[in-house]
Design a protein around this motif. Structure first.
Motif: not given
Length: 609
Positions: A578-599
């Motif tokens: 559960d500590h690993a966040p989930l990016i659901e497909k299809p993804f938004r580029p800004d959401t992808l970058r924000a989640i990876l940055t926070a990770l």
């Protein structure tokens, strides 16, 4: 039963007489026992079965006549044939006494060997026939026991079987009716036996014609048939059955039909439901693709640049996908409106701190949910660009009420820039207007200077809940930071879909990340992870049908931060991560970058389960 020899008994108080008789009687298959007193003879007869007893008439103590009378008084020895052996002259009285005591014959001394052997042969054969009859009796009893056991087993199997076993004669008269048949058709055997299958109402004329055709078959051996037949249940009427029949011959011109019946009502219903579900699935997929096509075309037509198109189309597609996830969790039944609003907050479309919502708990049908998801996305996006959410002091009021079974939803913006009506309506306005299902007057807008007010009336697809449901936790805390820290970050992609992997790679490289490789199988992912030099990993929820639990454990063991990128919901992903966040497909580029940055910076906060 093992072979047992024939036994004769000689009772005489003189050893020479015994030896002489034994010598004359000796032959294969014969055992000759001897006794010198009546008590010895009785003891031997309690131990063995004798085919013939030779009794000396003149013996001290208990003579032959008295011994014969004792033998006749005992059940075990009563049937032993007796031949008296005597050297005395026999008058009629003594001879009568011997026969009265149970003798079958006399032998006189001196003994004629031919006469002795002739008489002994008769009893030897009788004894052997008796042994054969005993053996045959025992064998028949064993066969009967095996038969009874087999019949009991067959009956137990038939009674406990999910199949119904029924036997019909040539006239379709019911001759046997198993317990399984009683359970399957709700008809007791006592009510069915002796009745014709048609007159009892169990079999209709069409089924009777089919079974008669089986009986009229001219095939060799025991012909076997099968068919689907409608048979009548006493309480619920006709049910669908699969019937297997064997025609058995019972002599010239005599036949019976053995039936094994399986109730396939549930299977037929499942097939019908599956057909309906496949049709519904095809319908939903085609409708969804048509909606995506329409959104893509209209977004492209009204976008000033490719970047604008990517932002608008990606946001709308993401809103549609997240609504699909909500409905999938509810197995495509109705889902709560509150859950849809929470999802808009968690995706960043709405700001939960500046949203005031009020209304009774309601559920939305799938079609209504999908339309309203696009509507809220457009309202939130427009508010963030031009309306109340474009300034810090702006607020959104979202309220709804039920009027005569209809849902009236009001979106009210306050605290934002002064509002002026737009000169032209864009595609976003069209999507908002589609929330009412196309009904005239279902969607109204009031361009007030202090803030726009939208009123949406939903005439169908709305159900009031009986109890207030608690607000649902957002799966991941909203990420507001947009500053990229992916520059120079080494990223491993674990994704088996080439186009998705390519899209992810472009987005990561545009953000300044270095994609070290793309693993498309579990084995490739394990090998790539063990090679090291990975700062971050993106992990698909399933690789060519294989679960990815082992890959996720490897990343944890190597202390490599990772997130799931998947079309699956959290419940279908490996458990314990559960500590690993989930990016659901299809993804938004800004959401992808924000989640990876926070990770990377450990700012991601998992929501409470």
């Amino acid at each position: 039963m093992p072979h047992r020899p024939i036994r004769f008994l000689i009772v005489d108080d003189i050893d020479q007489n015994i030896m002489a008789l034994e010598a004359l009687l000796r032959r294969d298959g014969l055992v000759v026992d001897s006794a010198r007193t009546a008590s010895e003879a009785l003891e031997l007869m309690l131990q063995h079965d004798y085919a013939l007893a030779f009794l000396d008439v003149q013996m001290p103590g208990t003579d032959g006549y008295e011994l014969a009378e004792l033998m006749r008084s005992t059940e075990r020895t009563r049937g032993v044939p007796i031949i008296f052996v005597t050297a005395a002259e026999m008058d009629e009285a003594r001879r009568f006494r011997g026969y009265e005591a149970g003798a079958v014959d006399y032998i006189f001394k001196p003994i004629d060997p031919v006469v002795l052997r002739s008489k002994a042969e008769v009893f030897f054969r009788i004894g052997r026939q008796a042994k054969d009859l005993e053996r045959q009796r025992d064998e028949m009893q064993d066969i009967a026991r095996h038969r009874d056991r087999a019949m009991a087993q067959l009956k137990a199997h038939a009674d406990n079987s999910p199949l119904a076993f029924v036997t019909l004669d040539r006239d379709l008269c019911i001759r046997s009716w198993s317990k399984g048949a009683e359970r399957m058709f709700g008809r007791a055997a006592g009510d069915m036996l002796g009745m014709t299958a048609t007159l009892s109402g169990w079999l209709d004329d069409q089924g009777a014609g089919l079974l008669t055709g089986w009986l009229d078959s001219r095939q060799d051996g025991a012909p076997r048939f099968s068919a689907e037949i409608s048979l009548d249940h006493a309480d619920i009427g006709p049910i669908s059955c699969e019937v297997y029949g064997s025609v058995l011959s019972e002599g010239p011109g005599r036949q019976s039909l053995s039936l094994q019946v399986l109730d396939i009502t549930e299977r037929k219903q499942a097939e019908e439901i599956r057909s309906l579900l496949i049709g519904e699935l095809n319908h939903r997929i085609k409708n969804t693709l048509a909606n995506v096509q329409a959104i893509a075309r209209q977004s492209l037509r009204q976008s000033a640049s490719l970047g604008d198109f990517e932002t608008s189309f990606g946001g709308r597609l993401q809103a549609l996908a997240r609504a699909h996830s909500i409905l999938s969790d509810a197995t495509w039944a109705s889902a709560p409106l509150d859950q849809l609003i929470d999802d808009q907050i968690s995706s960043g479309t709405l700001d939960g701190d500046r949203l005031l919502r009020d209304g009774p708990p309601v559920e939305l049908s799938p079609d209504t949910m999908l339309r309203l998801a696009l509507t809220l996305h457009e309202l939130g996006t427009n508010a963030a660009k031009y309306g109340a959410l474009s300034v810090p002091q702006g607020r959104i009021g979202l309220s709804w009420r039920l009027e005569a079974g209809h849902l009236v939803l009001t979106w009210r913006e306050t605290g934002g820039p002064a509002v002026t009506p737009p000169e032209n309506s864009g595609f976003g306005t069209t999507l908002i207007g589609a929330a009412g299902g196309g009904d005239s007057g279902a969607v109204e807008v009031d361009w007030r200077p202090e803030g726009v007010v939208w009123t949406i009336r939903l005439a169908e697809g709305v159900t009031r809940l009986s109890a207030t449901a608690g607000a649902l936790e957002a799966p991941v805390a909203a990420v507001t930071g947009r500053r990229s820290t992916l520059e120079g970050c080494r990223v491993l992609l674990v994704e088996d879909e080439p186009l998705v992997a390519l899209d992810l790679r472009y987005e990561l490289e545009d953000a300044g990340a270095i994609v070290t490789g793309v693993a498309r199988t579990v084995a490739e992912a394990l090998a790539a992870g063990q090679e090291g030099q990975v700062d971050l990993a993106l992990l698909d929820g399933n690789l060519k049908g294989e679960p990815v639990d082992e890959v996720a454990r490897m990343f944890d063991d190597l202390s490599v931060p990772f997130c799931f990128v998947s079309g699956y919901g959290r419940e279908h992903l490996p458990q314990g991560f559960d500590h690993a966040p989930l990016i659901e497909k299809p993804f938004r580029p800004d959401t992808l970058r924000a989640i990876l940055t926070a990770l990377l910076t450990r700012e991601m906060r998992p929501a409470a389960e």
